[in-house]
Scaffold this motif. Structure first.
Motif, PDB file in Angstrom:
ATOM      1  N   VAL A 180      27.384  54.333 -64.296  1.00  0.00           N
ATOM      2  CA  VAL A 180      26.180  53.539 -64.524  1.00  0.00           C
ATOM      3  C   VAL A 180      25.296  54.204 -65.577  1.00  0.00           C
ATOM      4  O   VAL A 180      25.376  55.410 -65.807  1.00  0.00           O
ATOM      5  CB  VAL A 180      25.354  53.327 -63.236  1.00  0.00           C
ATOM      6  N   GLU A 181      24.462  53.376 -66.194  1.00  0.00           N
ATOM      7  CA  GLU A 181      23.441  53.880 -67.100  1.00  0.00           C
ATOM      8  C   GLU A 181      22.219  52.985 -66.989  1.00  0.00           C
ATOM      9  O   GLU A 181      22.302  51.860 -66.492  1.00  0.00           O
ATOM     10  CB  GLU A 181      23.946  53.935 -68.540  1.00  0.00           C
ATOM     11  N   TRP A 222      19.939  49.652 -63.338  1.00  0.00           N
ATOM     12  CA  TRP A 222      21.217  50.298 -63.627  1.00  0.00           C
ATOM     13  C   TRP A 222      22.225  49.243 -64.072  1.00  0.00           C
ATOM     14  O   TRP A 222      22.227  48.127 -63.542  1.00  0.00           O
ATOM     15  CB  TRP A 222      21.734  51.024 -62.396  1.00  0.00           C
ATOM     16  N   VAL A 223      23.059  49.602 -65.010  1.00  0.00           N
ATOM     17  CA  VAL A 223      24.108  48.712 -65.516  1.00  0.00           C
ATOM     18  C   VAL A 223      25.447  49.417 -65.320  1.00  0.00           C
ATOM     19  O   VAL A 223      25.597  50.584 -65.709  1.00  0.00           O
ATOM     20  CB  VAL A 223      23.898  48.396 -67.017  1.00  0.00           C
ATOM     21  N   GLU A 248      24.093  44.399 -63.016  1.00  0.00           N
ATOM     22  CA  GLU A 248      22.831  45.134 -62.951  1.00  0.00           C
ATOM     23  C   GLU A 248      22.281  45.200 -61.536  1.00  0.00           C
ATOM     24  O   GLU A 248      22.473  44.280 -60.743  1.00  0.00           O
ATOM     25  CB  GLU A 248      21.763  44.453 -63.828  1.00  0.00           C
ATOM     26  N   PHE A 249      21.547  46.294 -61.270  1.00  0.00           N
ATOM     27  CA  PHE A 249      20.859  46.438 -59.988  1.00  0.00           C
ATOM     28  C   PHE A 249      19.772  47.485 -60.147  1.00  0.00           C
ATOM     29  O   PHE A 249      19.853  48.353 -61.010  1.00  0.00           O
ATOM     30  CB  PHE A 249      21.833  46.845 -58.877  1.00  0.00           C
ATOM     31  N   THR A 250      18.759  47.379 -59.303  1.00  0.00           N
ATOM     32  CA  THR A 250      17.698  48.383 -59.316  1.00  0.00           C
ATOM     33  C   THR A 250      18.025  49.469 -58.293  1.00  0.00           C
ATOM     34  O   THR A 250      18.871  49.287 -57.421  1.00  0.00           O
ATOM     35  CB  THR A 250      16.324  47.777 -58.958  1.00  0.00           C
ATOM     36  N   LEU A 302      22.321  58.727 -58.936  1.00  0.00           N
ATOM     37  CA  LEU A 302      22.679  57.611 -59.820  1.00  0.00           C
ATOM     38  C   LEU A 302      22.510  57.999 -61.283  1.00  0.00           C
ATOM     39  O   LEU A 302      23.316  57.613 -62.136  1.00  0.00           O
ATOM     40  CB  LEU A 302      21.826  56.378 -59.511  1.00  0.00           C
ATOM     41  N   SER A 303      21.479  58.768 -61.581  1.00  0.00           N
ATOM     42  CA  SER A 303      21.192  59.114 -62.984  1.00  0.00           C
ATOM     43  C   SER A 303      22.283  59.981 -63.608  1.00  0.00           C
ATOM     44  O   SER A 303      22.397  60.031 -64.830  1.00  0.00           O
ATOM     45  CB  SER A 303      19.837  59.809 -63.098  1.00  0.00           C
ATOM     46  N   THR A 304      23.084  60.639 -62.792  1.00  0.00           N
ATOM     47  CA  THR A 304      24.171  61.466 -63.325  1.00  0.00           C
ATOM     48  C   THR A 304      25.550  60.866 -63.036  1.00  0.00           C
ATOM     49  O   THR A 304      26.566  61.489 -63.337  1.00  0.00           O
ATOM     50  CB  THR A 304      24.109  62.894 -62.734  1.00  0.00           C
ATOM     51  N   HIS A 305      25.570  59.680 -62.460  1.00  0.00           N
ATOM     52  CA  HIS A 305      26.845  59.047 -62.120  1.00  0.00           C
ATOM     53  C   HIS A 305      27.499  58.486 -63.383  1.00  0.00           C
ATOM     54  O   HIS A 305      26.848  57.801 -64.177  1.00  0.00           O
ATOM     55  CB  HIS A 305      26.621  57.923 -61.101  1.00  0.00           C
TER      56      HIS A 305
END
Length: 90
Positions: free
Chosen positions: A65-66, A86-87, A17-19, A59-62
Motif C-alpha cells: 500500500v501507499e 491507502w491505495v 482505496e481505504f482509510t 501500514l505506512s511501511t507495508h
C-alpha cells in the motif's frame, strides 16, 4: 503484536482505496480476540490511540500500500479527524 500479522488479509478485503479508520474497523471485526488482547498490551492512558497508531505505522511501511492524501474520516468513537487514504499497489 499478533494483530499486525493480519495486515495482508485485511488489505485484500479492500478493492482499491481505504482509510486507516476503515482498515482498523475491518481488522478489529475480523480478529476480535487478538484486537482486544493487543489493546490490553498497551501501557498508556489511551490504549485505542496507541494501538491504532501502531497499526497506522505498520501500514505506512507495508509494501502493498501507499498513501498520497488524507481525508476527514470518522474513527471508532465517532470523532472526525484526518486519516490517510491507502491505495493497494500489488
Amino acid at each position: 503484536m499478533s494483530i499486525l500479522n493480519h495486515l495482508d488479509e485485511v488489505i485484500e478485503e479492500f478493492d482499491t482505496e481505504f482509510t486507516t479508520h476503515e482498515f482498523i474497523l475491518v481488522l478489529a471485526k475480523n480478529n476480535q480476540r487478538e484486537y482486544i488482547e493487543s489493546l490490553s498490551e498497551q501501557n498508556g492512558e489511551q490504549p485505542f490511540k496507541d494501538l491504532h497508531s501502531r497499526i497506522g505505522n505498520a501500514l505506512s511501511t507495508h509494501p502493498s500500500v501507499e498513501t498520497n492524501k488524507t481525508i476527514k474520516s470518522v474513527n471508532i468513537f465517532g470523532i472526525s479527524s484526518q486519516s490517510p487514504v491507502w491505495v493497494r499497489i500489488n
